[in-house]
Write an enzyme that holds these catalytic residues in place. Structure first.
Site, short mmCIF file in Angstrom:
data_model
loop_
_atom_site.label_atom_id
_atom_site.label_comp_id
_atom_site.label_asym_id
_atom_site.label_seq_id
_atom_site.Cartn_x
_atom_site.Cartn_y
_atom_site.Cartn_z
N PRO A 89 0.82 -1.22 0.00
CA PRO A 89 0.00 0.00 0.00
C PRO A 89 0.86 1.27 0.00
CG PRO A 89 -0.73 -1.53 1.71
CD PRO A 89 0.57 -2.05 1.19
N GLU A 116 0.58 -7.79 8.08
CA GLU A 116 0.74 -6.33 8.16
C GLU A 116 1.78 -5.82 7.16
OE1 GLU A 116 -1.17 -3.91 9.93
OE2 GLU A 116 -2.29 -5.77 9.67
N ARG A 154 -1.72 -7.57 -21.89
CA ARG A 154 -2.52 -7.14 -23.05
C ARG A 154 -1.79 -6.15 -23.94
NH1 ARG A 154 -5.07 -2.71 -22.75
NH2 ARG A 154 -6.88 -3.36 -23.96
N ASP A 169 -8.79 2.82 -29.87
CA ASP A 169 -9.55 3.94 -29.31
C ASP A 169 -9.51 3.87 -27.79
OD1 ASP A 169 -11.05 1.73 -28.79
OD2 ASP A 169 -12.86 2.43 -29.79
C1 9D3 Z 1 -5.31 -2.98 7.88
C2 9D3 Z 1 -3.83 -2.94 7.80
N1 9D3 Z 1 -3.35 -1.63 7.34
C3 9D3 Z 1 -3.16 -0.72 8.44
C4 9D3 Z 1 -3.65 0.64 8.09
C5 9D3 Z 1 -2.10 -1.77 6.63
C6 9D3 Z 1 -2.16 -2.73 5.51
C7 9D3 Z 1 -1.25 -3.77 5.43
C8 9D3 Z 1 -1.32 -4.67 4.37
C9 9D3 Z 1 -3.11 -2.58 4.52
C10 9D3 Z 1 -3.17 -3.48 3.45
C11 9D3 Z 1 -2.28 -4.53 3.39
C12 9D3 Z 1 -2.34 -5.50 2.27
N2 9D3 Z 1 -2.32 -4.81 0.98
C13 9D3 Z 1 -1.38 -5.02 0.07
O1 9D3 Z 1 -0.49 -5.82 0.32
C14 9D3 Z 1 -1.38 -4.26 -1.15
C15 9D3 Z 1 -2.26 -3.25 -1.64
C16 9D3 Z 1 -3.44 -2.65 -1.09
O2 9D3 Z 1 -3.92 -2.97 0.00
N3 9D3 Z 1 -4.05 -1.66 -1.82
C17 9D3 Z 1 -3.60 -1.26 -3.03
N4 9D3 Z 1 -2.51 -1.78 -3.59
C18 9D3 Z 1 -1.86 -2.78 -2.89
S1 9D3 Z 1 -0.49 -3.53 -3.39
C19 9D3 Z 1 -0.38 -4.48 -2.07
#
Ligand code: 9D3
Length: 250
Positions: A89, A116, A154, A169
């Site tokens: 994230p 986490e 793709r 397009d």
């Molecule tokens: C609820 C846990 N969060 C605390 C605020 C942190 C958190 C840790 C691990 C939130 C999501 C994740 C798992 N997500 C991913 O590994 C992830 C992800 C995403 O959640 N959203 C957008 N792109 C990606 S890429 C990997």
């Protein structure tokens, strides 16, 4: 042939998606190869543990570094023969531009986090970069990885069928798409716009372009900053903006 090596605790999440549609065909045609590698297979202990409690306390679990390094190095070597992208994230947003650059090859690894997150030493010493697919919370990197695989696949020459590939397009000068209709001309008393049935191709083109512009104005005005617009389109936009704001007070 583009190579994508995926490192995950849940390889089965990818299997059905990799068999279907454009992705399945790209793999079948040898445009793309996707390797699936279960990080758990590289855990050293008898119970194949891949996570542990965070140093410093707090909730949740963290992915241990050893099984991740072992999995990646067993496939890609050390130093890695391909850049390894960590899905988190906290990553930079994945974009169409990034999809194009990844499609140029020769390939990349995708490392999917769970729990986490991953031990920071993975980011620092194994990952070439971190990507996110958007500002919403997933349970791990797997679906994000699948999004990237599909967006890249793709773009490979020969991946799209005749129907899908013939037209370009897909990104009309940075605007959203115009509305699409097919038969029947009236469905539940909802009519297809007359202009589309008129056979006047110049009028159809004008209508579609204006619809695309209007939709972009209403839904994604941020895209207009980089859109390629004619002087007439810029005038239309100024009119719409003025309508929205109401008359200026004197
Ligand atoms: C609820 C846990 N969060 C605390 C605020 C942190 C958190 C840790 C691990 C939130 C999501 C994740 C798992 N997500 C991913 O590994 C992830 C992800 C995403 O959640 N959203 C957008 N792109 C990606 S890429 C990997």
């Amino acid at each position: 042939m583009l190579t994508i090596e995926i490192f995950t605790l849940f390889p089965a999440m990818f299997e059905p998606a990799l068999r279907e549609s454009i992705l399945g065909r790209a793999i079948e045609r040898g445009l793309l190869t996707v390797g699936l590698h279960n990080i758990r297979d590289h855990a050293a202990d008898r119970h194949q543990v891949t996570d542990d409690a965070p140093y410093g306390g707090g909730g949740g679990m963290v992915m241990k570094p050893e099984p991740i390094f072992a999995a990646v190095e067993s496939v890609l070597g050390s130093p890695s023969s391909l850049p390894v992208i960590l899905l988190t994230p906290q990553g930079r947003p994945f974009t169409q531009e990034k999809a194009w650059s990844l499609a140029e090859g020769p390939g990349f690894g995708l490392l999917c986090g769970r729990y986490e997150g991953v031990d920071e030493r993975v980011r620092e010493h194994l990952a070439a970069e971190e990507l996110s697919i958007g500002d919403y919370v997933l349970s791990g990197g797997e679906l994000a990885a699948l999004v990237i695989v599909e967006a890249v696949a793709r773009l490979l020459p020969g991946a799209l069928g005749d129907e899908e590939g013939a037209r370009d397009d897909s990104y009309a000068g940075g605007l959203l798409e115009y509305p699409h209709y097919t038969r029947p001309p009236v469905f539940r008393n909802w009519r297809v716009p007359d202009v589309l049935l008129s056979g006047n191709h110049a009028e159809v083109r004008r209508w579609r372009r204006e619809q695309a512009l209007r939709r972009t104005f209403q839904r994604r005005p941020d895209l207009l900053d980089h859109a390629e617009l004619t002087d007439e389109e810029k005038r239309l936009l100024r009119d719409w903006k003025r309508e929205k704001e109401g008359p200026p007070d004197s």
